[in-house]
Scaffold this motif. Sequence first.
Motif, short mmCIF file in Angstrom:
data_model
loop_
_atom_site.label_atom_id
_atom_site.label_comp_id
_atom_site.label_asym_id
_atom_site.label_seq_id
_atom_site.Cartn_x
_atom_site.Cartn_y
_atom_site.Cartn_z
N ALA A 74 48.74 181.33 8.43
CA ALA A 74 48.43 180.44 9.55
C ALA A 74 47.02 179.88 9.42
O ALA A 74 46.17 180.45 8.74
CB ALA A 74 48.59 181.18 10.88
N ARG B 97 43.73 177.65 11.66
CA ARG B 97 43.21 177.15 12.93
C ARG B 97 42.79 175.71 12.72
O ARG B 97 42.03 175.40 11.79
CB ARG B 97 42.04 178.00 13.41
CG ARG B 97 41.44 177.52 14.73
CD ARG B 97 40.55 178.56 15.36
NE ARG B 97 39.96 178.07 16.60
CZ ARG B 97 39.33 178.85 17.47
NH1 ARG B 97 39.22 180.14 17.24
NH2 ARG B 97 38.82 178.34 18.58
N VAL C 234 48.03 164.92 17.60
CA VAL C 234 48.26 166.20 16.95
C VAL C 234 49.49 166.10 16.05
O VAL C 234 49.48 166.57 14.91
CB VAL C 234 48.46 167.33 17.99
CG1 VAL C 234 48.75 168.66 17.31
CG2 VAL C 234 47.25 167.44 18.89
N ARG C 235 50.55 165.47 16.58
CA ARG C 235 51.77 165.22 15.80
C ARG C 235 52.36 163.88 16.22
O ARG C 235 52.46 163.59 17.40
CB ARG C 235 52.81 166.33 16.00
CG ARG C 235 52.50 167.59 15.24
CD ARG C 235 53.63 168.62 15.29
NE ARG C 235 53.30 169.73 14.44
CZ ARG C 235 53.61 169.82 13.15
NH1 ARG C 235 54.30 168.85 12.57
NH2 ARG C 235 53.25 170.87 12.43
N TYR D 250 58.17 173.45 12.97
CA TYR D 250 56.76 173.79 13.12
C TYR D 250 56.59 174.70 14.32
O TYR D 250 57.44 174.77 15.20
CB TYR D 250 55.90 172.53 13.28
CG TYR D 250 56.00 171.86 14.64
CD1 TYR D 250 55.03 172.08 15.62
CD2 TYR D 250 57.06 171.01 14.95
CE1 TYR D 250 55.11 171.47 16.86
CE2 TYR D 250 57.15 170.40 16.19
CZ TYR D 250 56.19 170.64 17.14
OH TYR D 250 56.27 170.04 18.37
N GLU E 4 53.08 175.90 16.83
CA GLU E 4 51.64 175.89 17.08
C GLU E 4 51.34 176.54 18.42
O GLU E 4 52.14 176.47 19.36
CB GLU E 4 51.12 174.45 17.06
CG GLU E 4 51.20 173.81 15.67
CD GLU E 4 50.94 172.33 15.66
OE1 GLU E 4 50.80 171.77 14.56
OE2 GLU E 4 50.91 171.71 16.74
N LEU F 139 52.89 177.71 23.55
CA LEU F 139 53.43 177.38 22.23
C LEU F 139 54.13 176.03 22.25
O LEU F 139 54.68 175.62 23.28
CB LEU F 139 54.42 178.45 21.78
CG LEU F 139 53.87 179.84 21.50
CD1 LEU F 139 54.99 180.88 21.52
CD2 LEU F 139 53.13 179.87 20.16
N ASP G 290 41.80 173.15 20.15
CA ASP G 290 41.98 173.99 18.98
C ASP G 290 43.35 174.66 19.04
O ASP G 290 43.77 175.13 20.11
CB ASP G 290 40.89 175.07 18.90
CG ASP G 290 39.52 174.49 18.64
OD1 ASP G 290 39.32 173.93 17.54
OD2 ASP G 290 38.64 174.57 19.52
N LEU G 291 44.01 174.69 17.90
CA LEU G 291 45.34 175.27 17.82
C LEU G 291 45.46 176.21 16.62
O LEU G 291 44.72 176.05 15.63
CB LEU G 291 46.43 174.20 17.70
CG LEU G 291 46.50 173.10 18.75
CD1 LEU G 291 45.77 171.86 18.26
CD2 LEU G 291 47.95 172.75 19.08
N ILE G 292 46.38 177.14 16.72
CA ILE G 292 46.80 177.92 15.56
C ILE G 292 48.09 177.31 15.05
O ILE G 292 49.06 177.16 15.81
CB ILE G 292 47.03 179.40 15.91
CG1 ILE G 292 45.72 180.06 16.34
CG2 ILE G 292 47.64 180.15 14.73
CD1 ILE G 292 44.67 180.09 15.27
N ARG G 293 48.11 176.91 13.80
CA ARG G 293 49.30 176.34 13.17
C ARG G 293 49.94 177.41 12.28
O ARG G 293 49.37 177.82 11.27
CB ARG G 293 48.95 175.10 12.37
CG ARG G 293 50.12 174.45 11.66
CD ARG G 293 49.76 173.06 11.17
NE ARG G 293 49.61 172.13 12.30
CZ ARG G 293 49.15 170.89 12.19
NH1 ARG G 293 48.74 170.44 11.00
NH2 ARG G 293 49.07 170.10 13.25
#
Length: 245
Positions: free
Chosen positions: A38, A40, A49-50, A58, A60, A89, A113-116
């Motif tokens: 993963a 950040r 973002v998308r 996906y 996130e 999420l 900020d995101l965790i992908r």
Amino acid sequence: MTIGGRVIQDDSAVVDALSRSHLRELPIDVLGSLLEGASRIHRPAGSTVREVGTPGPYLELLVDGLIRVFVRAPDGRGLTVRYLRRGELTGVVSLFTPGYSLAATVQALVDSDLIRFRADVVIGLAERDLHVARAIIDELSERVVGFVAEIPGSAFSTVRQRVARHLLDLASEQRTDGRLVADVSQQGLADAVGSVREVVFRVLRELRSEGVITTSREGIELVVPERLIDEQFPARPFRVAALRS
């Protein structure tokens, strides 16, 4: 346990977001496996973002900030279908949908900020670990309940709720120097939400007195957009739980 070489126990924002999410019940070793590979990511205010139409699965997790998910009509009008708060999420529905293509645009309203996660890692774990499968089911259940609740919420919402939603949509489209500002008159706002100017004036006065908005010649600035989101999209009840060991 690391994310991009960083130990998550040393990142309080990530730990807090995980503790608010449906991943909070995962045993720490399972969570470590889920975070394998993963990363950040940071998205500045107003950025995408998308993109709509992005193919593939996906997942996130929003660590900090505020995210808007919206669709757009052929005539250019936009409709927000969801706002993401810290610890929520996005993308779960894509994980087990063959030929998935994103039907909406995902946009950062403020610096976020995101965790992908790696989708293949999440899918593989969900297929063999009951804890991960249950977390995904819980998230999907919440999404269904939320969207069903949105139907009567949109049809029978109060003037204050309609004003809150319209201000959010306008400000998202009319961002000014990183600020959320809706360039609209009181009469224009009243026309848009199906009310009269006097009622809208009272709603705006209440929101100003609560410190949620400010007004100026530029328009109506959303000082605390999260409060407006709570008007139309009530936050789910959750408990912040320590990550399991």
